[in-house]
Design an enzyme around this catalytic site. Sequence first.
Site: not given
Length: 268
Positions: A45, A148, A150, A161, A164-165
């Site tokens: 990917d 607030r 990271d 996938t 985000n996952k």
Amino acid sequence: MKIEIYANDNEKSLKVKRELETKFAERHFVMDAEHPDIVITIGGDGTLLSAFHQYEDQLDSVRFVGIHTGHLGFYTDWRTDELDDLIISLESDNGQAITYPLLDISVRYRDKNKPERYLALNEATLKRIGMTMAADVYIGGELFERFRGDGLCVSTPTGSTAYNKSLGGAVIHPSLDALQLTEIGSLNNLVYRTISSPLIIAPNDWITIFPNETSDYFMTIDQENIYGRDVEQIMFKISKKKIRFAKYRHNAFWKRVQSAFIGDVHEI
Ligand code: NAP
């Protein structure tokens, strides 16, 4: 039809590339790296992400095909033992395509008058390393929260996938035109409060992040890292552009999710 083969530098990918080049030469396929109609990626990917950015200014005319030389990917569903089937599909190509949404990112830097635009296939993130990131988050032009933590991640359905996952975001079917906002290590106590769950944003909405005045932000756009620039504001919306894949066969998205994350499941 003009074709480009875009492989990563893994030994297996380069071998498949040579094999495909020989087969294409025998059939007198036209190769064109400058203005291809079809870009065939060989690798994972990550390789398709790189090819996407290489041709992101030609998305109206380019369609992608992904061959995986490792595991089945989300953008790479052809196996290396299917090269002859792929050639048959290319020979009978009639322009069929499946399209997926992209993320339009507009960044205003303090030292520039005009915003800079970027396109992401997976996601964009804004993070602060070493210290807490403080930022105001607006949805559709309305102040939603004072974040607030990271950092924040905004992803596309096909990017859902990926990073985000790992951040606890939902997996979204890529036929949906939606954006997802996920938090990276948010701070929640009696003083600071964030929604603390992923948000899925509708097609006509947009997200704007105003980081507090400081320059040590780290921004990522898919594989690209941008560091050391004074970010004033970032706006995210669904792009009018789409990525197009040559749709030679049906590929069930949930089946792919299952093979990537769950493996074989047997009925009891
Ligand atoms: P990488 O760090 O070498 O690999 C990241 C992994 O993510 C690879 O296994 C890659 O698959 C996979 N991947 C990429 N896009 C995907 C997608 N849409 N769905 C599921 N998996 C996907 O980086 P890279 O190969 O250059 O890819 C950049 C991407 O890495 C970023 O866009 C981000 O999504 C992801 N990333 C994830 C994390 C995390 O999960 N904590 C952190 C940073 C970045 P292949 O092996 O098939 O290439």
